[in-house]
Design a protein around this motif. Sequence first.
Motif: not given
Length: 257
Positions: A64, A68, A71, A94-96, A147, A149-153
């Motif tokens: 994470l 962040q 999740y 960054g994201r996950a 970007y 709102h997106n948990p996926n890097c």
Amino acid sequence: MSHEAFTKPAPTTPDSRIWRLIPHLEAPGTVQMAIDRYLVEQHQLGLMPATLRFYTWSPPAISLGYHQHQYPDRWQNLIWNGRALDLVRRPTGGRAVLHQGDLTYAVVMSGLSGSCTQAYQQICEFLIQGWRSLGIQLHYGTAGRGYIHNPNCFGTATGADLVLEDGTKLIGSAQLRRGGVILQHGSMRLEPDEDLFAQVFGTEAFAAIKLPLRRGEDLIQLVINALVASAKNCFHVDFAVQPLSEQEWEKVYLDCD
């Protein structure tokens, strides 16, 4: 977890033309993040030269971003091939990121000037050149509207990320800055398990990278060799191969507790 004996003492007065290269290391995510934090601290104190290393995560993990905090709860109880996935927080933003079938690089250095974007581009050049030598052309991404709102890097690609010709993201990177010291690390997706990726993020993973391997050749080592060669060229340095010493392992493990 196994590790090699320390073969050379780290220089007490780092020569900026000689970087430390830590051999490929497989370890749990908490250990890998503790190592990255340790390298930043030591370089900031002037006790260690700039460093390049490559590593993989065992068991597989979701890392994470430092900030962040939202999740899915189910990420805390994921199982793959009979093993529980770790949930680890990075020191970078960054994201996950799902760390399975990937290779992570980390650069710790100082002396770069300019904006964060300029620093990313100066460091990422060795990735672009290294992958080009393997026949893979990479370009910088452009973040989509979702970007934040997106948990996926790997669901979006920012200007700090590198994408293939078709826009598919191959390398996601993130930075930590402490004074003049930069830690930049990133995940390179080599052979992701499509079912696990879908289980974590609810979307499909892109197909595995296809590189021409000779009989008995290892994909990870092939990529590492190409990137070490390109790093020498891009940063105008030589490398001293120096695994972590027993004393350094002790400090890393203390940070993991």
